[in-house]
Design a protein around this motif. Structure first.
Motif, PDB file in Angstrom:
ATOM      1  N   GLY B 130       0.805  -1.216   0.000  1.00 35.32           N
ATOM      2  CA  GLY B 130       0.000   0.000   0.000  1.00 35.32           C
ATOM      3  C   GLY B 130       0.836   1.262   0.000  1.00 35.32           C
ATOM      4  N   ALA B 131       2.032   1.188   0.578  1.00 36.12           N
ATOM      5  CA  ALA B 131       2.884   2.373   0.637  1.00 36.12           C
ATOM      6  C   ALA B 131       3.266   2.851  -0.751  1.00 36.12           C
ATOM      7  CB  ALA B 131       4.133   2.081   1.458  1.00 36.12           C
ATOM      8  N   MET B 132       3.135   1.959  -1.741  1.00 38.45           N
ATOM      9  CA  MET B 132       3.451   2.332  -3.109  1.00 38.45           C
ATOM     10  C   MET B 132       2.465   3.375  -3.647  1.00 38.45           C
ATOM     11  SD  MET B 132       5.017  -0.433  -5.715  1.00 38.45           S
ATOM     12  CE  MET B 132       3.786  -1.627  -5.343  1.00 38.45           C
ATOM     13  N   MET B 133       1.268   3.388  -3.061  1.00 41.83           N
ATOM     14  CA  MET B 133       0.233   4.298  -3.550  1.00 41.83           C
ATOM     15  C   MET B 133       0.469   5.738  -3.118  1.00 41.83           C
ATOM     16  SD  MET B 133      -1.907   2.191  -4.883  1.00 41.83           S
ATOM     17  CE  MET B 133      -1.806   0.433  -4.981  1.00 41.83           C
ATOM     18  N   VAL B 134       1.405   5.919  -2.183  1.00 42.79           N
ATOM     19  CA  VAL B 134       1.577   7.273  -1.645  1.00 42.79           C
ATOM     20  C   VAL B 134       2.541   8.059  -2.526  1.00 42.79           C
ATOM     21  CG1 VAL B 134       2.278   8.616   0.347  1.00 42.79           C
ATOM     22  CG2 VAL B 134       1.228   6.375   0.673  1.00 42.79           C
ATOM     23  N   PRO B 135       2.039   9.094  -3.228  1.00 44.76           N
ATOM     24  CA  PRO B 135       2.934   9.854  -4.088  1.00 44.76           C
ATOM     25  C   PRO B 135       3.894  10.720  -3.266  1.00 44.76           C
ATOM     26  CG  PRO B 135       0.696  10.715  -4.227  1.00 44.76           C
ATOM     27  CD  PRO B 135       0.667   9.563  -3.277  1.00 44.76           C
ATOM     28  N   GLY B 136       5.089  10.904  -3.795  1.00 50.88           N
ATOM     29  CA  GLY B 136       6.110  11.681  -3.108  1.00 50.88           C
ATOM     30  C   GLY B 136       5.637  13.059  -2.683  1.00 50.88           C
ATOM     31  N   HIS B 137       4.754  13.660  -3.469  1.00 46.13           N
ATOM     32  CA  HIS B 137       4.344  15.028  -3.153  1.00 46.13           C
ATOM     33  C   HIS B 137       3.476  15.104  -1.901  1.00 46.13           C
ATOM     34  CE1 HIS B 137       6.055  16.247  -6.958  1.00 46.13           C
ATOM     35  NE2 HIS B 137       5.879  17.482  -6.569  1.00 46.13           N
ATOM     36  N   VAL B 138       2.851  13.994  -1.539  1.00 43.49           N
ATOM     37  CA  VAL B 138       2.032  14.007  -0.324  1.00 43.49           C
ATOM     38  C   VAL B 138       2.924  13.957   0.918  1.00 43.49           C
ATOM     39  CG1 VAL B 138       0.301  12.698   0.987  1.00 43.49           C
ATOM     40  CG2 VAL B 138       0.052  12.988  -1.463  1.00 43.49           C
ATOM     41  N   THR B 139       4.066  13.289   0.792  1.00 43.96           N
ATOM     42  CA  THR B 139       4.922  13.123   1.959  1.00 43.96           C
ATOM     43  C   THR B 139       5.895  14.297   2.140  1.00 43.96           C
ATOM     44  OG1 THR B 139       6.587  11.938   0.683  1.00 43.96           O
ATOM     45  CG2 THR B 139       4.873  10.621   1.694  1.00 43.96           C
ATOM     46  N   LEU B 140       5.980  15.156   1.126  1.00 43.19           N
ATOM     47  CA  LEU B 140       6.988  16.207   1.116  1.00 43.19           C
ATOM     48  C   LEU B 140       6.981  17.088   2.360  1.00 43.19           C
ATOM     49  CD1 LEU B 140       8.782  16.325  -1.298  1.00 43.19           C
ATOM     50  CD2 LEU B 140       7.373  18.139  -2.233  1.00 43.19           C
ATOM     51  N   LEU B 141       5.868  17.740   2.569  1.00 41.35           N
ATOM     52  CA  LEU B 141       5.770  18.701   3.657  1.00 41.35           C
ATOM     53  C   LEU B 141       5.837  18.019   5.023  1.00 41.35           C
ATOM     54  CD1 LEU B 141       5.447  21.734   3.926  1.00 41.35           C
ATOM     55  CD2 LEU B 141       2.979  21.424   3.870  1.00 41.35           C
ATOM     56  N   PRO B 142       5.033  16.953   5.245  1.00 42.99           N
ATOM     57  CA  PRO B 142       5.122  16.276   6.543  1.00 42.99           C
ATOM     58  C   PRO B 142       6.517  15.737   6.827  1.00 42.99           C
ATOM     59  CG  PRO B 142       3.177  15.562   5.353  1.00 42.99           C
ATOM     60  CD  PRO B 142       3.974  16.390   4.405  1.00 42.99           C
ATOM     61  N   ASN B 143       7.176  15.149   5.838  1.00 48.21           N
ATOM     62  CA  ASN B 143       8.518  14.633   6.077  1.00 48.21           C
ATOM     63  C   ASN B 143       9.485  15.761   6.399  1.00 48.21           C
ATOM     64  OD1 ASN B 143       7.875  11.990   5.837  1.00 48.21           O
ATOM     65  ND2 ASN B 143       8.660  11.734   3.759  1.00 48.21           N
ATOM     66  N   PHE B 144       9.317  16.882   5.730  1.00 44.61           N
ATOM     67  CA  PHE B 144      10.168  18.021   6.053  1.00 44.61           C
ATOM     68  C   PHE B 144       9.966  18.428   7.519  1.00 44.61           C
ATOM     69  CE2 PHE B 144      10.966  22.580   6.432  1.00 44.61           C
ATOM     70  CZ  PHE B 144      12.295  22.605   6.037  1.00 44.61           C
TER      71      PHE B 144
END
Lengths: 319, 292
Positions: B130-144
């Motif tokens: 399922g983690a494959m479905m998460v696009p990089g742009h969604v994680t950008l801000l939270p990961n930052f």
């Protein structure tokens, strides 16, 4: 595995591996140890995925409901305001439209060119392996370097484009600084970068097709065009669908070449959704709007993937 | 030429008047092959050759197709305009350490899914995919924000950590391990080997091609990564090569194309070399999942 011997519930027969610790309690202990070991082995990977893939989705969804500016220490919950304001914003709507043009251009163009290249490379021609390697190479290169290269190629004064267009009696347009051309320029660059990938996947598909079908068709007098339309394309349809979905998803997220070549400009002419999200978050510092637009991208991609799953299911029943 | 001309051709009769047409067709096919080679390789040739040209040659019209007196100093110009040595080192550190950690985590996880029991394993595997479905742009801000909270902005840890989770690698390794004969691991178990020992002494050697494939693809991905290093680095000494190239462009202006192109060559050459030597593995890894 040794434990399988005792599936019927009776005591295990003597076994060299478990000698001395037979009996249900020992087996339960063993099982527990294996569970623990599973947890220990899988933990690092799951930890990274939880922290950097799953948690961000939740966090991002939460941020999209706030008005945080990325600087102040406090923010307010504003419900769906970010979403309504986005859809009311002509820049965002324009960005969606640009994304559609960009994705359709790259995916449709890439599939057509890739299929044509694969059909060519499927012929018994000398040197085709070299050409295949050459065609695939751009796909593994850094988008930043590729963008730099193409800025140079598109330079209207001393780029390759000028001597190429000169024989046609055309002056080189200022590809990347003219809002009429910039999006097409990006599409061209991504086509150059990605078509080799499509070609290699199609080529693998072509080489997996049964040879006797072609021979039968040729005996029946089917021409090349008929064979392509009636036999090859239908047989390749699973490959096409795979490419359609993967290319769409990766193209939606294309970013590096844009950041190097146009910065979403001139004006907003190349501000596709992925650039828009970055711009809102890390240049305008509007965390709420950036997260909301990222959620919209997420939902769109989920819909595309879901569509794939359903299509493939129907396909399986159909066969 | 249309698509139809290049179709696979069931061996047709090659007699009499047909042979002329056939020869014409082959000629056409070779012409197309050359065209594809030129379109694919031309820009690369143009990049590398221009990076070796003197400025008058770069800016001349009509263009110099072949650089005459090679100007290697474009590279030292790039090197002095920006700390390229440092960028190179950063890229190397980030991709090598990142790949190593990711690979080990993926190997352990794949091994667990194949050789160890756990309640709800199937659901866990779906969760992983399922983690494959998460696009990089969604994680950008939270990961930052996560990285900022850890105080890791502008550090190697910050550059590396968010990329460590492996879905693709774990999946490929698991698929491969499922094909290994169970007897061999059973025999090792009877010999008293523990699971770690079985993994590194038995399973790993038998999985070498797949491990190489995954390692190469992961490494290329990390080497080329752009958006995350762009966000998480804030000073020149922490930039990776692609980001350094972007900043070189912004500072050098286009008066000095020679240096900028030399910078681009420095970014692509390691991957290009790797690709030409290991293309079998890289292509197999990148096109995985396409089969039917």
């Amino acid at each position: 595995m040794t434990t399988d011997l005792t599936q019927d519930g009776r005591a295990a027969p003597p076994n060299p591996a478990t000698a001395g610790e037979a009996g249900p309690r020992a087996r339960a202990r063993r099982r527990r140890r294996e569970y623990l070991l599973f947890a220990a082995f899988a933990a690092p990977n799951f930890f990274f995925l939880l922290v950097f893939a799953y948690w961000p989705v939740i966090y991002n969804a939460y941020l999209s409901l706030t008005d945080w500016d990325m600087i102040s220490s406090s923010w307010h919950m504003i419900g769906l305001d970010n979403y309504t304001s986005l859809f009311a914003d002509p820049d965002f709507r324009g960005s969606l439209w640009t994304t559609v043009l960009f994705v359709v251009g790259i995916v449709a163009g890439g599939l057509l060119l890739g299929l044509a290249t694969a059909l060519l490379l499927n012929q018994r021609l000398r040197g085709r392996d070299v050409v295949r390697t050459l065609a695939f190479a751009p796909y593994v290169l850094s988008g930043a370097a590729v963008g730099t290269l193409w800025l140079f190629v598109f330079d209207p004064n001393y780029g390759l484009i000028r001597p190429l267009l000169a024989p046609l009696g055309m002056a080189a347009p200022a590809m990347m600084t003219d809002s009429k051309w910039a999006l097409s320029g990006l599409v061209l660059v991504y086509l150059w970068k990605n078509t080799g990938f499509v070609a290699v996947v199609y080529l693998a598909g072509l080489q997996g097709l049964p040879r006797d079908v072609f021979e039968a068709a040729a005996l029946d007098g089917a021409g090349a065009w008929t064979r392509l339309r009636r036999i090859i394309l239908p047989l390749l349809s699973p490959v096409t669908f795979f490419l359609l979905v993967t290319c769409t998803i990766t193209t939606f997220q294309a970013f590096d070449v844009i950041a190097v070549m146009t910065n979403g400009g001139p004006g907003t002419s190349t501000s596709i959704l992925s650039w828009f999200i970055y711009d809102q978050g890390f240049r305008t510092f509007d965390a709420g709007r950036a997260s909301a637009s990222a959620m919209i991208m997420f939902v769109v991609l989920l819909l595309i993937t879901g569509f794939q799953a359903r299509f493939l299911q129907r396909k399986v029943h159909y066969q | 030429m249309t698509v139809a001309d290049s179709l696979p051709d069931a061996r047709t009769v090659t007699a009499g008047s047909r042979s002329g047409a056939r020869r014409a067709k082959r000629f056409g096919l070779y012409a197309l092959l050359v065209l594809v080679a030129v379109i694919a390789g031309g820009p690369l040739y143009w990049l590398i050759s221009s990076a070796l040209k003197t400025n008058p040659q770069i800016y001349s019209y009509p263009p110099h197709w072949i650089p005459t007196d090679l100007r290697w100093s474009n590279f030292s110009d790039a090197w002095s305009a920006a700390p390229f040595g440092r960028f190179f080192l950063n890229s190397l550190i980030v991709s090598v350490i990142g790949t190593t950690v990711e690979l080990i985590a993926a190997l352990l996880c794949a091994y667990a899914f194949v050789f160890l029991p756990f309640p709800g394993k199937k659901v866990l595997f779906l969760f992983l995919l399922g983690a494959m479905m998460v696009p990089g742009h969604v994680t950008l801000l939270p990961n930052f924000l996560t990285i900022a909270q850890l105080g890791w902005v502008n550090s190697y840890a910050g550059l590396i950590a968010p990329g460590l989770g492996s879905v693709f690698g774990t999946f490929l390794l698991r698929q491969h391990m499922l094909t290994l004969p169970q007897e061999i691991t059973d025999a090792a178990k009877i010999d008293g080997a523990g699971h770690l020992r079985i993994l590194f002494r038995v399973v790993l050697p038998m999985s070498r091609p797949m491990v190489i494939t995954v390692a190469l693809v992961v490494m290329v991905g990390k080497w080329n990564d752009f958006i995350w290093p762009l966000i998480v680095t804030s000073s020149a000494d922490m930039r990776t090569l692609p980001i350094g190239l972007l900043f070189l462009q912004n500072t050098e202006t286009f008066a000095n194309w020679g240096a900028i192109l030399a910078g681009a060559v420095m970014v692509i050459v390691p991957v290009l070399v790797m690709f030409f030597f290991a293309q079998r593995y890289i292509i197999a890894g990148l096109t995985q999942g396409a089969g039917k």
